[in-house]
Write an enzyme that holds these catalytic residues in place. Structure first.
Site, PDB file in Angstrom:
ATOM      1  N   ARG A   1       0.853  -1.297   0.028  1.00 11.38           N
ATOM      2  CA  ARG A   1      -0.038  -0.047   0.026  1.00 11.38           C
ATOM      3  C   ARG A   1       0.830   1.121   0.178  1.00 11.38           C
ATOM      4  NH1 ARG A   1      -3.494  -2.918   3.983  1.00 11.38           N
ATOM      5  NH2 ARG A   1      -5.314  -3.661   2.409  1.00 11.38           N
TER       6      ARG A   1
ATOM      7  N   LYS B   1       3.107  11.624 -10.920  1.00 13.11           N
ATOM      8  CA  LYS B   1       2.447  10.635 -11.683  1.00 13.11           C
ATOM      9  C   LYS B   1       3.267   9.388 -12.075  1.00 13.11           C
ATOM     10  CE  LYS B   1      -0.825  13.557 -14.895  1.00 13.11           C
ATOM     11  NZ  LYS B   1      -1.125  13.902 -16.160  1.00 13.11           N
TER      12      LYS B   1
ATOM     13  N   GLU C   1       9.615  18.257 -24.474  1.00 10.59           N
ATOM     14  CA  GLU C   1       8.875  18.965 -22.996  1.00 10.59           C
ATOM     15  C   GLU C   1       9.448  20.337 -22.809  1.00 10.59           C
ATOM     16  OE1 GLU C   1       6.329  17.295 -21.706  1.00 10.59           O
ATOM     17  OE2 GLU C   1       6.499  15.200 -22.133  1.00 10.59           O
TER      18      GLU C   1
ATOM     19  N   LYS D   1       6.696  23.237 -13.302  1.00 12.26           N
ATOM     20  CA  LYS D   1       5.896  22.114 -13.151  1.00 12.26           C
ATOM     21  C   LYS D   1       5.475  21.986 -11.416  1.00 12.26           C
ATOM     22  CE  LYS D   1       5.055  17.330 -13.910  1.00 12.26           C
ATOM     23  NZ  LYS D   1       5.436  16.286 -14.596  1.00 12.26           N
TER      24      LYS D   1
ATOM     25  N   GLU E   1      -4.687  16.611 -10.644  1.00 12.70           N
ATOM     26  CA  GLU E   1      -5.112  17.157 -12.046  1.00 12.70           C
ATOM     27  C   GLU E   1      -6.569  17.219 -12.125  1.00 12.70           C
ATOM     28  OE1 GLU E   1      -2.926  15.588 -15.338  1.00 12.70           O
ATOM     29  OE2 GLU E   1      -4.476  15.397 -16.712  1.00 12.70           O
TER      30      GLU E   1
ATOM     31  N   ARG F   1      -3.633  21.612 -13.735  1.00 12.01           N
ATOM     32  CA  ARG F   1      -2.733  20.460 -14.075  1.00 12.01           C
ATOM     33  C   ARG F   1      -2.749  20.086 -15.299  1.00 12.01           C
ATOM     34  NH1 ARG F   1       0.450  15.715 -10.528  1.00 12.01           N
ATOM     35  NH2 ARG F   1       1.911  15.252 -12.262  1.00 12.01           N
TER      36      ARG F   1
ATOM     37  N   ASN G   1      -0.544  19.004 -20.090  1.00 15.79           N
ATOM     38  CA  ASN G   1      -0.712  17.969 -21.290  1.00 15.79           C
ATOM     39  C   ASN G   1      -0.785  18.576 -22.433  1.00 15.79           C
ATOM     40  OD1 ASN G   1      -1.163  15.852 -19.325  1.00 15.79           O
ATOM     41  ND2 ASN G   1      -3.179  16.551 -18.911  1.00 15.79           N
TER      42      ASN G   1
ATOM     43  N   HIS H   1      -0.250  16.818 -25.581  1.00 17.40           N
ATOM     44  CA  HIS H   1      -0.383  15.225 -25.153  1.00 17.40           C
ATOM     45  C   HIS H   1      -1.251  14.529 -25.992  1.00 17.40           C
ATOM     46  CE1 HIS H   1       3.227  16.445 -22.572  1.00 17.40           C
ATOM     47  NE2 HIS H   1       3.151  15.097 -22.298  1.00 17.40           N
TER      48      HIS H   1
ATOM     49  N   HIS I   1      -0.126  11.381 -27.808  1.00 20.60           N
ATOM     50  CA  HIS I   1      -0.223   9.898 -27.108  1.00 20.60           C
ATOM     51  C   HIS I   1      -1.038   9.189 -28.203  1.00 20.60           C
ATOM     52  CE1 HIS I   1      -0.124  10.745 -22.425  1.00 20.60           C
ATOM     53  NE2 HIS I   1       1.190  10.650 -23.128  1.00 20.60           N
TER      54      HIS I   1
ATOM     55  N   HIS J   1       8.579   9.986 -27.253  1.00 23.84           N
ATOM     56  CA  HIS J   1       7.498  10.690 -26.379  1.00 23.84           C
ATOM     57  C   HIS J   1       7.725  12.153 -26.697  1.00 23.84           C
ATOM     58  CE1 HIS J   1       4.515  11.439 -23.667  1.00 23.84           C
ATOM     59  NE2 HIS J   1       5.202  12.363 -22.927  1.00 23.84           N
TER      60      HIS J   1
HETATM   61  N1  LIG Z   1       5.015  10.851 -14.922  1.00 19.27           N
HETATM   62  C1  LIG Z   1       5.110  11.928 -15.701  1.00 19.27           C
HETATM   63  O1  LIG Z   1       4.620  12.630 -15.154  1.00 19.27           O
HETATM   64  C2  LIG Z   1       5.670  11.616 -17.170  1.00 19.27           C
HETATM   65  C3  LIG Z   1       5.878  12.754 -17.908  1.00 19.27           C
HETATM   66  C4  LIG Z   1       6.317  12.828 -19.224  1.00 19.27           C
HETATM   67  C5  LIG Z   1       6.513  11.350 -19.730  1.00 19.27           C
HETATM   68  N2  LIG Z   1       6.387  10.367 -19.076  1.00 19.27           N
HETATM   69  C6  LIG Z   1       6.762   9.015 -19.514  1.00 19.27           C
HETATM   70  O2  LIG Z   1       8.040   9.073 -19.603  1.00 19.27           O
HETATM   71  C7  LIG Z   1       8.349   8.067 -20.511  1.00 19.27           C
HETATM   72  C8  LIG Z   1       9.623   8.512 -21.478  1.00 19.27           C
HETATM   73  O3  LIG Z   1      10.632   8.718 -20.855  1.00 19.27           O
HETATM   74  P1  LIG Z   1      11.986   8.936 -21.592  1.00 19.27           P
HETATM   75  O4  LIG Z   1      11.839   9.818 -22.772  1.00 19.27           O
HETATM   76  O5  LIG Z   1      13.087   9.392 -20.397  1.00 19.27           O
HETATM   77  O6  LIG Z   1      12.281   7.395 -21.954  1.00 19.27           O
HETATM   78  P2  LIG Z   1      12.896   6.182 -21.615  1.00 19.27           P
HETATM   79  O7  LIG Z   1      12.895   6.062 -20.170  1.00 19.27           O
HETATM   80  O8  LIG Z   1      12.437   5.210 -22.464  1.00 19.27           O
HETATM   81  O9  LIG Z   1      14.546   6.412 -21.636  1.00 19.27           O
HETATM   82  C9  LIG Z   1      14.821   6.422 -23.095  1.00 19.27           C
HETATM   83  C10 LIG Z   1      16.187   5.748 -23.500  1.00 19.27           C
HETATM   84  O10 LIG Z   1      17.442   6.465 -22.943  1.00 19.27           O
HETATM   85  C11 LIG Z   1      18.225   5.580 -22.290  1.00 19.27           C
HETATM   86  N3  LIG Z   1      18.888   6.394 -21.321  1.00 19.27           N
HETATM   87  C12 LIG Z   1      18.321   6.965 -20.180  1.00 19.27           C
HETATM   88  N4  LIG Z   1      19.309   7.816 -19.723  1.00 19.27           N
HETATM   89  C13 LIG Z   1      20.586   7.595 -20.213  1.00 19.27           C
HETATM   90  C14 LIG Z   1      21.754   8.105 -20.224  1.00 19.27           C
HETATM   91  N5  LIG Z   1      22.151   8.957 -19.178  1.00 19.27           N
HETATM   92  N6  LIG Z   1      22.551   7.797 -21.156  1.00 19.27           N
HETATM   93  C15 LIG Z   1      22.304   6.913 -22.004  1.00 19.27           C
HETATM   94  N7  LIG Z   1      21.292   6.583 -22.282  1.00 19.27           N
HETATM   95  C16 LIG Z   1      20.133   6.641 -21.506  1.00 19.27           C
HETATM   96  C17 LIG Z   1      17.276   4.528 -21.667  1.00 19.27           C
HETATM   97  O11 LIG Z   1      17.912   3.205 -21.291  1.00 19.27           O
HETATM   98  C18 LIG Z   1      16.360   4.205 -22.634  1.00 19.27           C
HETATM   99  O12 LIG Z   1      16.845   3.425 -23.692  1.00 19.27           O
HETATM  100  C19 LIG Z   1       7.154   7.593 -21.370  1.00 19.27           C
HETATM  101  O13 LIG Z   1       6.739   6.549 -20.867  1.00 19.27           O
HETATM  102  C20 LIG Z   1       6.177   8.692 -20.884  1.00 19.27           C
HETATM  103  O14 LIG Z   1       4.760   8.294 -20.663  1.00 19.27           O
HETATM  104  C21 LIG Z   1       5.867  10.584 -17.786  1.00 19.27           C
END
Ligand SMILES: NC(=O)c1ccc[n+]([C@@H]2O[C@H](COP(=O)([O-])OP(=O)(O)OC[C@H]3O[C@@H](n4cnc5c(N)ncnc54)[C@H](O)[C@@H]3O)[C@@H](O)[C@H]2O)c1
Length: 366
Positions: A120, A142, A184, A233, A243, A247, A251, A254, A258, A271
């Protein structure tokens, strides 16, 4: 203990407030900071695969406490969630123990969701290593996994205990991921005034003048944009953690972004790139329906072009299916589509519509 660079205050529940540390110290020192933060706790450290390969050795965690998540959005799934929970059970983590996420947004979202549900809810720390995770996903609470029916369909609002950002990680990011994260950053430029932060940064103006620093991955530039995005943020999250209203502006881009990611099975766009295409989409909607004027529209497309984002021909998009993805987006109600639309410089508004046109133009006067 060093002072946090930013503190995220959750106004409804001050106990959930947490520090964000931004530095460019030797990565090895991060281990010492995490040891201090997790003193007397058992921990499960979840790495992005590539990050583990590059930094696993220098961070030197005990093998038994590590879980490495394969790379890719498709890994943000229920099977991996189950594996992480099993690993936590195997490590006998109790309610007072902790999960650490070291990697991009995929690992952050998964680890956060696992932490929010294991017994939990146990504490978790975010160590974002992509630009996208640094400027956005590691902060705000999130957490989620994807389901076949849609992205982030199962999740929770669950704030981390702390966020540790080390700029040195960004040096090994490939071009595609760097550009994704910057998508972003651009988003924050277009929503800045609507965040109601007490300080005005003029992020859009700053971006117009610092293209060279972006391509050089200049440390001061990166530290500055990360701080601005997270200040904005935090301001939004502190006013509306779950949200219910404000908030939703985060998006911007997005809903279409998405839908594009889903339509192309996460194979064609990162993304952040999809978000930029989504921003182009709503600028077109905004211009066509008189939410914004042509001058601002042109200014926006010039900036987007300036940083190297191009609008591909959308022949591969099935309009009916994409529209359906937009309607089943979490922000929508299944029938209508909720869009965040640019209005004026750094400002947006929310609008629910029944239909949208797919005639994205890419017009800039050069
Ligand atoms: N929670 C939230 O508020 C929020 C906001 C925006 C996006 N997201 C989510 O985030 C995700 C996308 O995240 P992302 O863009 O970081 O992609 P990701 O986590 O898939 O990472 C992208 C790639 O970069 C590599 N990588 C990471 N750090 C590295 C480094 N320092 N050097 C070399 N390679 C590295 C990873 O291993 C991976 O292959 C999506 O699932 C999206 O929905 C969440």
């Amino acid at each position: 203990m060093t002072e946090p660079t930013i503190t995220v205050n959750i106004s409804e529940q001050p106990k959930k407030s947490y520090p964000i540390y931004i530095d460019n110290d030797d990565i090895k020192t991060l281990r010492l900071k995490l040891d201090e933060e997790t003193k007397n706790k058992k921990r499960l450290v979840i790495f992005s695969q590539k990050v583990y390969k590059i930094y696993g050795k220098s961070l030197g965690f005990d093998k038994s406490e590590i879980f490495v998540l394969k790379d890719g959005e498709r890994e943000k799934n229920i099977k991996n969630y189950e594996k992480i929970i099993k690993k936590a059970i195997e490590l006998k983590l109790s309610r007072k123990d902790i999960i650490i996420a070291i990697g991009g947004g995929v690992v952050g979202d998964m680890a956060g969701f696992a932490a929010s549900t294991y017994m939990r809810g146990i504490e978790f720390i975010q160590v974002p290593t992509t630009l996208l995770a640094c400027v956005d996903s590691s902060v705000g609470g999130k957490t989620a996994i994807d389901m076949p029916k849609g992205k982030n369909f199962v999740g929770a609002f669950y704030q981390p205990k702390a966020v540790y950002i080390n700029l040195n990680f960004l040096k090994t990011l490939d071009e595609e991921q760097y550009k994704s994260g910057f998508g972003e950053v651009i988003k924050y430029g277009f929503i800045e005034k609507s965040c109601y932060h007490n300080e005005y940064f003029d992020l859009l103006g700053f971006l117009k003048n610092h293209r060279e620093d972006y391509f050089k991955r200049d440390n001061d530039f990166l530290a500055k944009i990360i701080k601005i995005c997270l200040e904005l943020k935090s301001a939004v999250v502190s006013q509306d953690e779950k949200e219910k209203g404000l908030r939703k502006i985060l998006n911007l881009g997005h809903t279409f972004g998405h839908a594009l990611e889903e339509e192309t099975k996460y194979q064609r766009f990162t993304h952040g790139y999809a978000v930029v295409l989504g921003i182009m989409f709503v600028f077109n909607y905004g211009l066509k329906h008189n939410f914004c004027d042509r001058k601002y529209y042109e200014e926006a497309f010039t900036l987007i072009d300036f940083y190297g984002y191009n609008l591909p021909k959308m022949w591969f998009v099935n309009k009916k299916r994409t529209l359906n993805y937009m309607k089943t987006d979490k922000k929508s109600d299944g029938e209508n589509i909720t869009l965040i639309i640019p209005t004026n410089y750094g400002e947006v508004t929310e609008k629910t519509v029944q239909d949208v046109e797919f005639d994205i133009q890419y017009k800039i006067k050069k």
